[in-house]
Design a protein around this motif. Structure first.
Motif, mmCIF file in Angstrom:
data_model
loop_
_atom_site.group_PDB
_atom_site.id
_atom_site.type_symbol
_atom_site.label_atom_id
_atom_site.label_comp_id
_atom_site.label_asym_id
_atom_site.label_seq_id
_atom_site.Cartn_x
_atom_site.Cartn_y
_atom_site.Cartn_z
ATOM 1 N N VAL A 29 0.801 -1.099 0.147
ATOM 2 C CA VAL A 29 0.074 0.098 0.106
ATOM 3 C C VAL A 29 0.688 1.358 -0.097
ATOM 4 O O VAL A 29 0.617 2.157 -0.712
ATOM 5 C CB VAL A 29 -1.028 -0.024 1.168
ATOM 6 N N LEU A 30 1.974 1.238 0.791
ATOM 7 C CA LEU A 30 2.731 2.228 0.846
ATOM 8 C C LEU A 30 3.396 2.652 -0.414
ATOM 9 O O LEU A 30 3.658 3.780 -0.924
ATOM 10 C CB LEU A 30 4.036 2.151 1.837
ATOM 11 N N GLN A 31 3.903 1.667 -1.151
ATOM 12 C CA GLN A 31 4.351 1.768 -2.470
ATOM 13 C C GLN A 31 3.482 2.060 -3.628
ATOM 14 O O GLN A 31 3.951 2.963 -4.469
ATOM 15 C CB GLN A 31 5.161 0.245 -2.869
ATOM 16 N N GLN A 32 2.303 1.749 -3.490
ATOM 17 C CA GLN A 32 1.237 2.001 -4.786
ATOM 18 C C GLN A 32 0.537 3.298 -4.497
ATOM 19 O O GLN A 32 0.254 3.879 -5.432
ATOM 20 C CB GLN A 32 0.307 0.933 -4.725
ATOM 21 N N TRP A 33 0.385 3.932 -3.273
ATOM 22 C CA TRP A 33 -0.424 4.912 -2.888
ATOM 23 C C TRP A 33 0.663 6.316 -2.618
ATOM 24 O O TRP A 33 1.677 6.003 -2.371
ATOM 25 C CB TRP A 33 -1.364 4.686 -1.832
ATOM 26 N N LYS A 34 0.274 7.212 -2.721
ATOM 27 C CA LYS A 34 1.063 8.546 -2.698
ATOM 28 C C LYS A 34 0.673 8.874 -1.237
ATOM 29 O O LYS A 34 0.349 9.896 -0.991
ATOM 30 C CB LYS A 34 0.629 9.675 -3.353
ATOM 31 N N ILE A 35 1.391 8.182 -0.118
ATOM 32 C CA ILE A 35 0.851 8.625 1.235
ATOM 33 C C ILE A 35 2.212 8.075 1.984
ATOM 34 O O ILE A 35 3.053 7.333 1.344
ATOM 35 C CB ILE A 35 -0.100 7.766 2.016
ATOM 36 N N GLY A 36 2.360 8.757 3.056
ATOM 37 C CA GLY A 36 3.499 8.428 3.866
ATOM 38 C C GLY A 36 3.230 7.282 5.009
ATOM 39 O O GLY A 36 1.820 6.920 5.204
ATOM 40 N N PRO A 37 4.070 6.797 5.897
ATOM 41 C CA PRO A 37 3.877 5.706 6.885
ATOM 42 C C PRO A 37 3.031 6.560 8.042
ATOM 43 O O PRO A 37 2.083 5.716 8.612
ATOM 44 C CB PRO A 37 5.215 5.452 7.266
ATOM 45 N N GLU A 38 3.013 7.749 8.252
ATOM 46 C CA GLU A 38 2.277 8.353 9.394
ATOM 47 C C GLU A 38 0.804 8.617 8.882
ATOM 48 O O GLU A 38 -0.253 8.229 9.465
ATOM 49 C CB GLU A 38 2.661 9.572 9.531
ATOM 50 N N PRO A 68 -14.788 -1.145 5.794
ATOM 51 C CA PRO A 68 -14.084 -1.515 4.388
ATOM 52 C C PRO A 68 -13.075 -0.370 4.054
ATOM 53 O O PRO A 68 -13.313 0.744 3.994
ATOM 54 C CB PRO A 68 -15.049 -1.799 3.471
ATOM 55 N N LEU A 69 -11.630 -0.733 4.106
ATOM 56 C CA LEU A 69 -10.662 0.393 3.750
ATOM 57 C C LEU A 69 -10.198 0.357 2.309
ATOM 58 O O LEU A 69 -9.916 1.320 1.758
ATOM 59 C CB LEU A 69 -9.477 0.029 4.745
ATOM 60 N N PHE A 70 -9.962 -1.020 1.864
ATOM 61 C CA PHE A 70 -9.389 -1.125 0.653
ATOM 62 C C PHE A 70 -9.550 -2.301 0.195
ATOM 63 O O PHE A 70 -10.098 -3.270 0.668
ATOM 64 C CB PHE A 70 -7.951 -0.743 0.435
ATOM 65 N N PHE A 71 -9.659 -2.535 -1.162
ATOM 66 C CA PHE A 71 -9.815 -3.893 -1.942
ATOM 67 C C PHE A 71 -8.900 -4.265 -2.640
ATOM 68 O O PHE A 71 -8.024 -3.422 -3.256
ATOM 69 C CB PHE A 71 -11.309 -3.939 -2.128
ATOM 70 N N GLN A 72 -9.013 -5.819 -3.368
ATOM 71 C CA GLN A 72 -8.220 -5.818 -4.440
ATOM 72 C C GLN A 72 -8.755 -6.944 -5.279
ATOM 73 O O GLN A 72 -9.698 -7.841 -4.583
ATOM 74 C CB GLN A 72 -6.980 -6.655 -3.607
ATOM 75 N N HIS A 73 -8.506 -7.167 -6.304
ATOM 76 C CA HIS A 73 -9.034 -8.094 -7.400
ATOM 77 C C HIS A 73 -7.813 -8.985 -7.925
ATOM 78 O O HIS A 73 -6.747 -8.377 -8.302
ATOM 79 C CB HIS A 73 -9.625 -7.294 -8.438
ATOM 80 N N PHE A 74 -7.954 -10.303 -7.559
ATOM 81 C CA PHE A 74 -7.027 -11.323 -7.806
ATOM 82 C C PHE A 74 -5.588 -10.701 -7.040
ATOM 83 O O PHE A 74 -5.840 -10.464 -5.974
ATOM 84 C CB PHE A 74 -6.498 -11.502 -9.097
ATOM 85 N N ASP A 75 -4.704 -10.589 -7.615
ATOM 86 C CA ASP A 75 -3.339 -10.011 -6.920
ATOM 87 C C ASP A 75 -2.984 -8.843 -7.302
ATOM 88 O O ASP A 75 -1.717 -8.410 -7.519
ATOM 89 C CB ASP A 75 -2.127 -11.249 -7.116
ATOM 90 N N GLY A 76 -3.720 -7.965 -7.968
ATOM 91 C CA GLY A 76 -3.565 -6.617 -8.419
ATOM 92 C C GLY A 76 -3.296 -5.733 -7.488
ATOM 93 O O GLY A 76 -3.113 -6.179 -6.311
ATOM 94 N N PRO A 80 -8.400 1.845 -2.562
ATOM 95 C CA PRO A 80 -8.766 2.582 -1.709
ATOM 96 C C PRO A 80 -10.455 2.343 -1.920
ATOM 97 O O PRO A 80 -10.828 2.613 -3.126
ATOM 98 C CB PRO A 80 -8.698 3.813 -1.279
ATOM 99 N N THR A 81 -11.413 2.351 -0.982
ATOM 100 C CA THR A 81 -12.717 2.589 -0.849
ATOM 101 C C THR A 81 -12.788 4.226 -1.280
ATOM 102 O O THR A 81 -12.077 4.962 -0.815
ATOM 103 C CB THR A 81 -13.245 2.118 0.337
ATOM 104 N N LEU A 82 -14.007 4.403 -1.890
ATOM 105 C CA LEU A 82 -14.358 5.847 -2.197
ATOM 106 C C LEU A 82 -14.432 6.620 -0.746
ATOM 107 O O LEU A 82 -14.160 7.895 -0.817
ATOM 108 C CB LEU A 82 -15.778 5.891 -2.911
#
Length: 184
Positions: A29-38, A68-76, A80-82
């Motif tokens: 999640v940290l790698q894919q999204w534009k957010i920091g650890p905090e 629900p916070l986030f979801f994934q399809h297969f190993d894609g 994040p949820t809306l």
């Protein structure tokens, strides 16, 4: 992806993943999204147990305290949820569609290049170009919050050059069954 989603029939099971799996999800999640650890710590505190909700069609929803916070399809990629995207709008890069595309977006249709490249649309500038396969927040002209989340089918530079075909495949949008699902 979430058309005709009914929790009573479409959820196969709920299990807490092992801590090593939770660490790998946190890193992804940290790698894919534009957010920091905090920011991730605000969204999903380390002390809180993540719940993996297995659904039909190989969809995995991850929740904390039944939200629900986030979801994934297969190993894609993780999306994040809306509701989460509305709380933290900078999680995903932004693209915008013009007024004419809003009704199609709210029906779950893929977004075409002309809707993004027209006067009311928005694509990131060339120096912030997005490659093909990037998860994006889809905003509508004149609206403050995102109305959908999708994955780019073309790079933003190709969208500008070609100006035809599908630009963004929508994975969730306002009014779909994931939006209606506030808790699991």
């Amino acid at each position: 992806m979430f058309k005709k989603f009914t929790p009573s029939t479409d959820i196969a099971g709920q299990t807490p993943p092992k801590s090593s799996v939770q660490r790998s999800i946190r890193a992804a999640v940290l790698q894919q999204w534009k957010i920091g650890p905090e920011t991730l710590e605000e969204i999903w505190p380390k002390k809180e147990t993540l719940i993996h909700v297995k659904c039909r069609e190989h969809i995995s929803i991850y929740s904390v305290h039944s939200v629900p916070l986030f979801f994934q399809h297969f190993d894609g990629p993780f999306y994040p949820t809306l509701r989460l995207l509305h709380q933290y709008p900078s999680i995903l890069p932004k693209v915008g569609v013009d007024r004419g595309a809003i009704r199609f977006l709210l029906a779950g249709a893929p977004m075409m290049c002309p809707g993004l490249t027209s006067a009311g649309g928005y694509l990131p500038p060339s120096e912030e170009a997005l490659p093909k396969g990037t998860a994006v927040a889809v905003h509508a002209e004149g609206k403050e919050h995102a109305v959908g989340i999708g994955i780019t089918e073309l790079s933003t530079e190709d969208m500008r050059k070609l100006n035809k075909d599908v630009a963004v495949e929508i994975v969730t949008h306002l009014g779909d069954d994931l939006w209606a699902l506030q808790t699991l």
